[in-house]
Write an enzyme that holds these catalytic residues in place. Structure first.
Site: not given
Ligand code: PGA
Length: 222
Positions: A6, A84, A150, A156, A186
């Site tokens: 993504n 999302h 998620e 993030g 993450s």
């Molecule tokens: P991230 O994001 O890997 O930066 O945690 C995952 C996502 O939002 O799909």
């Protein structure tokens, strides 16, 4: 394993062309999906599937600022992200998410439907009830459905959910449907090998660690 990237609001047309070329030349039959921003979508032939991060449930029409199926079809794209947490946070309601799901289903598109709880829900132990409610919005029998778990508190933050937490949730989700299940939050080249061994984990949805193509290639190869 499915590796989905993504790219969020990162990459331009120019930088994504380089990204796609490098990623393609590193791939060797792995199942990889990449979601660039709309204006970076490429007509080049890559060894991965391009998808869109968003769309409006219409073919075309008076929907200022939106992108409909006519524009997506022109790129030959049939894979979409829905639900999302970053789009839910911008105000996408269950009603809109259901309209998007139903529209994508009517097009026979491949859907990655994202669900996940916030930290308060996680801390008070009501994750499963919360996820069940989110799943009530969609047809779990849809054959082109992939579900991404998620947890918002892991997105993030650099702190992935633990293997125990992911295992528990994916086991629960697999009791509710037969769709392939992804984990996102993450994921990086260090934790991918533990995560990929979790039973019921069919792949990962990667944000931050996918934005640099070399990093994403390392993650896939790890
Ligand atoms: P991230 O994001 O890997 O930066 O945690 C995952 C996502 O939002 O799909």
């Amino acid at each position: 394993m499915i590796y989905a990237a993504n790219l969020k609001c990162n990459h331009t047309r120019k930088s994504f062309k380089e990204y796609g070329t490098k990623l393609s030349s590193a791939l060797n039959g792995e199942s990889v999906l990449v979601f660039p921003p709309f204006c970076a979508l490429s007509e080049d032939k890559f060894k991965f599937t391009q998808g869109v991060q968003n769309f409006y449930p219409c073919d075309n029409g008076s929907f200022t600022g939106e992108i409909g199926a006519d524009m997506i079809d022109e790129f030959g794209i049939t894979t979409v992200l829905i639900g999302h947490s970053e789009r839910r946070a911008l105000g996408e309601s269950d009603v809109l998410l259901k309209a998007k799901f139903d529209f994508a289903k009517s097009k026979n598109w491949d859907i990655i439907y994202c669900i996940g709880e916030d930290d308060i829900t996680h801390m008070n132990g009501s994750t499963k009830e919360f996820l069940s409610e989110q799943l009530e919005n969609i047809d779990l029998e849809y054959e082109n459905l992939i579900i991404a778990y998620e947890p918002i508190w892991a997105i993030g933050t650099g702190k992935s959910a633990s293997v125990e937490v992911i295992s528990g949730v994916l086991e629960f989700m697999s009791s509710k449907c037969n769709a392939p299940l992804l984990y996102g939050g993450s994921v990086n080249e260090k934790n991918i090998s533990d995560i990929s061994q979790i039973p019921n984990c069919d792949g990962v949805l990667v944000g931050t660690a996918s934005w640099d193509v070399e990093n994403f290639i390392k993650l896939i190869k790890a």
